[in-house]
Design a protein around this motif. Structure first.
Motif, PDB file in Angstrom:
ATOM      1  N   UNK A   1      27.020   3.976 -16.291  1.00 43.40           N
ATOM      2  CA  UNK A   1      26.287   5.249 -16.273  1.00 43.40           C
ATOM      3  C   UNK A   1      25.766   5.528 -14.871  1.00 43.40           C
ATOM      4  N   UNK A   2      25.244   4.498 -14.226  1.00 42.63           N
ATOM      5  CA  UNK A   2      24.737   4.656 -12.856  1.00 42.63           C
ATOM      6  C   UNK A   2      25.866   5.059 -11.905  1.00 42.63           C
ATOM      7  N   UNK A   3      27.026   4.446 -12.061  1.00 40.76           N
ATOM      8  CA  UNK A   3      28.171   4.752 -11.197  1.00 40.76           C
ATOM      9  C   UNK A   3      28.563   6.219 -11.325  1.00 40.76           C
ATOM     10  N   UNK A   4      28.590   6.728 -12.556  1.00 42.83           N
ATOM     11  CA  UNK A   4      28.990   8.118 -12.773  1.00 42.83           C
ATOM     12  C   UNK A   4      27.963   9.087 -12.184  1.00 42.83           C
ATOM     13  N   UNK A   5      26.680   8.848 -12.456  1.00 44.53           N
ATOM     14  CA  UNK A   5      25.640   9.724 -11.917  1.00 44.53           C
ATOM     15  C   UNK A   5      25.633   9.681 -10.399  1.00 44.53           C
ATOM     16  N   UNK A   6      25.905   8.521  -9.837  1.00 40.85           N
ATOM     17  CA  UNK A   6      25.899   8.349  -8.385  1.00 40.85           C
ATOM     18  C   UNK A   6      26.952   9.218  -7.711  1.00 40.85           C
ATOM     19  N   UNK A   7      28.064   9.448  -8.392  1.00 37.24           N
ATOM     20  CA  UNK A   7      29.116  10.286  -7.805  1.00 37.24           C
ATOM     21  C   UNK A   7      28.632  11.714  -7.586  1.00 37.24           C
ATOM     22  N   UNK A   8      27.789  12.197  -8.479  1.00 38.27           N
ATOM     23  CA  UNK A   8      27.246  13.560  -8.341  1.00 38.27           C
ATOM     24  C   UNK A   8      26.273  13.620  -7.169  1.00 38.27           C
ATOM     25  N   UNK A   9      25.416  12.613  -7.045  1.00 36.50           N
ATOM     26  CA  UNK A   9      24.464  12.591  -5.930  1.00 36.50           C
ATOM     27  C   UNK A   9      25.191  12.458  -4.589  1.00 36.50           C
ATOM     28  N   UNK A  10      26.233  11.631  -4.552  1.00 34.33           N
ATOM     29  CA  UNK A  10      27.009  11.472  -3.308  1.00 34.33           C
ATOM     30  C   UNK A  10      27.698  12.785  -2.937  1.00 34.33           C
ATOM     31  N   UNK A  11      28.173  13.494  -3.942  1.00 33.69           N
ATOM     32  CA  UNK A  11      28.790  14.811  -3.703  1.00 33.69           C
ATOM     33  C   UNK A  11      27.749  15.777  -3.137  1.00 33.69           C
ATOM     34  N   UNK A  12      26.537  15.735  -3.686  1.00 37.43           N
ATOM     35  CA  UNK A  12      25.466  16.628  -3.226  1.00 37.43           C
ATOM     36  C   UNK A  12      25.107  16.360  -1.771  1.00 37.43           C
ATOM     37  N   UNK A  13      25.118  15.081  -1.365  1.00 41.80           N
ATOM     38  CA  UNK A  13      24.852  14.730   0.034  1.00 41.80           C
ATOM     39  C   UNK A  13      25.967  15.262   0.923  1.00 41.80           C
ATOM     40  N   UNK A  14      27.205  15.074   0.478  1.00 42.30           N
ATOM     41  CA  UNK A  14      28.375  15.511   1.261  1.00 42.30           C
ATOM     42  C   UNK A  14      28.395  17.025   1.439  1.00 42.30           C
ATOM     43  N   UNK A  15      27.912  17.745   0.415  1.00 40.65           N
ATOM     44  CA  UNK A  15      27.907  19.215   0.453  1.00 40.65           C
ATOM     45  C   UNK A  15      26.622  19.784   1.062  1.00 40.65           C
ATOM     46  N   UNK A  16      25.755  18.891   1.617  1.00 40.22           N
ATOM     47  CA  UNK A  16      24.488  19.304   2.232  1.00 40.22           C
ATOM     48  C   UNK A  16      23.544  19.982   1.244  1.00 40.22           C
TER      49      UNK A  16
ATOM     50  N   UNK B   1      32.551  18.004 -10.977  1.00 37.65           N
ATOM     51  CA  UNK B   1      33.516  17.684 -12.028  1.00 37.65           C
ATOM     52  C   UNK B   1      34.693  18.647 -12.030  1.00 37.65           C
ATOM     53  N   UNK B   2      34.466  19.867 -11.601  1.00 36.48           N
ATOM     54  CA  UNK B   2      35.560  20.844 -11.510  1.00 36.48           C
ATOM     55  C   UNK B   2      36.669  20.338 -10.584  1.00 36.48           C
ATOM     56  N   UNK B   3      36.269  19.681  -9.499  1.00 39.41           N
ATOM     57  CA  UNK B   3      37.240  19.121  -8.560  1.00 39.41           C
ATOM     58  C   UNK B   3      37.747  17.758  -9.022  1.00 39.41           C
ATOM     59  N   UNK B   4      36.828  16.908  -9.465  1.00 46.24           N
ATOM     60  CA  UNK B   4      37.184  15.531  -9.829  1.00 46.24           C
ATOM     61  C   UNK B   4      38.112  15.477 -11.033  1.00 46.24           C
TER      62      UNK B   4
END
Length: 383
Positions: free
Chosen positions: A133-148, A76-79
């Motif tokens: 709600x699912x769309x918003x939470x999914x953005x965090x999980x996708x970020x976590x995958x991208x950041x390894x 969220x700091x970046x987004x």
């Protein structure tokens, strides 16, 4: 080795497993992990076996201790730097109310797909907009995958349960109708003309006759209205955040639009303009015209919730069919369809970026329009 345990949720009995992850090289202490949300013990055993294989092969990322809350803060700091204040406030609210209470304290690499499905099911029981709600939470999980931080997104393939309220029931359909029919509009505007100030009557008239959003109307300036050509320019919206009023540009390119005004609406706006100038003269001794079309008595912008409160009070007092402020926008679209406007015309007038949004309203048009369709078919077939 893993240990398995059954536990209770609001919906059913679920299974979890705990596993010794070995010694943490940074602290020198043994570390365990807990995975929950499995429907059966066998599912938990399969997941535990897979985790053991990942640990043996060195492909597991489970040594990470970062929580979902910490990952959210990073994302969220970046987004938040790429979105408008109103969008930022909306996203923060969704996470605070629905997502962080369920995921925040958990280590993000220990969140399983079954657990995600369980949480989505629970959220769907309380709110209609569970997909958002699912769309918003999914953005965090996708970020976590991208950041390894994690290898796989546990929210992927999680389904949205069909809500009972989405199943059409003929007995309740009329009560769920969030728009007014023509005779209901006439009665409402007759009430506002008699009972409300000219400012408030004009506002409700514009909501129904233009289909504009309330934030767009409250951000209007007199320069946005062209009385000669009979048009109104909608390019911005009013937003209230942390005690401050902010005028921000419209969300999409399609939201910035020029729409036509009928003679009745133009006449009403002219009348309100004169009254506003006279009020300024009486209150401030100034003949200077206000730049903002609709203001409080002191000239400051109006509260966004004001129209909601006023509409709710009128509906209750006069026992009107219940609609929301957004329902007045649907009312405008519905009556446009009745009047013969095309889907494209309605899309452009309402400023929809996606024609599917217009189509969704079209599928809820009034019974009168459906009757007209049948009559058109009969006239054609009998020629």
């Amino acid at each position: 080795m893993a240990s398995f345990q059954r536990y209770s949720t609001k919906q059913s009995q679920m299974w979890l497993f705990k596993m010794d992850m070995g010694v943490n090289p940074q602290t020198g202490k043994r570390k365990t992990t807990t995975r929950r949300g499995f429907k059966t013990k066998k599912e938990a055993q399969i997941a535990a076996g897979k985790l053991e294989q990942e640990l043996l092969s060195g492909t597991s990322l489970t040594n990470s201790t970062i929580t979902f809350n910490e990952t959210f803060a990073q994302w969220f700091s970046n987004h938040s730097k790429t979105i408008k204040p109103s969008t930022k406030k909306s996203i923060e609210s969704k996470f605070k109310k629905h997502i962080l209470p369920r995921f925040g304290k958990l280590k993000i690499n220990e969140i399983t797909r079954p657990y995600c499905q369980q949480m989505i099911n629970e959220i769907a029981e309380s709110i209609k907009s569970v997909n958002d709600i699912k769309i918003q939470a999914n953005q965090v999980f996708k970020y976590a995958v991208k950041m390894d931080i994690i290898q796989k997104n546990p929210l992927e393939y999680v389904s949205i349960p069909k809500q009972q309220r989405d199943l059409i029931n003929e007995d309740t359909h009329e009560n769920e109708r969030n728009y007014w029919k023509k005779d209901e509009v006439k009665r409402f505007l007759s009430i506002t003309k008699e009972q409300l100030s000219l400012r408030d009557h004009t506002l409700f008239h514009l909501l129904i006759y233009t289909g504009a959003r309330k934030g767009e109307l409250l951000a209007l300036k007199w320069d946005d209205i062209n009385f000669e050509t009979g048009s109104i320019r909608l390019t911005k919206t009013l937003f209230h955040n942390e005690g401050k009023f902010i005028f921000q540009t419209s969300k999409t390119r399609e939201s910035k639009r020029l729409i036509s005004l009928d003679t009745k609406t133009l006449s009403l706006l002219k009348k309100w303009r004169v009254e506003q100038i006279q009020a300024n003269l009486a209150n401030k001794g100034s003949t200077k015209e206000s730049k903002i079309v609709f203001t409080r008595d002191d000239g400051s912008p109006m509260r966004l919730a004001y129209l909601n409160d006023k509409l709710g009070a009128l509906i209750k007092r006069y026992k009107l069919h219940e609609v929301t402020i957004h329902g007045l926008r649907h009312t405008h679209a519905s009556l446009l369809f009745e009047a013969g406007a095309s889907i494209k015309e309605v899309q452009e007038r309402l400023g929809h970026s996606d024609i599917q949004m217009t189509m969704n309203i079209y599928t809820h048009v009034t019974d009168d329009l459906k009757e007209q369709t049948a009559e058109k078919f009969q006239r054609y077939i009998e020629l």
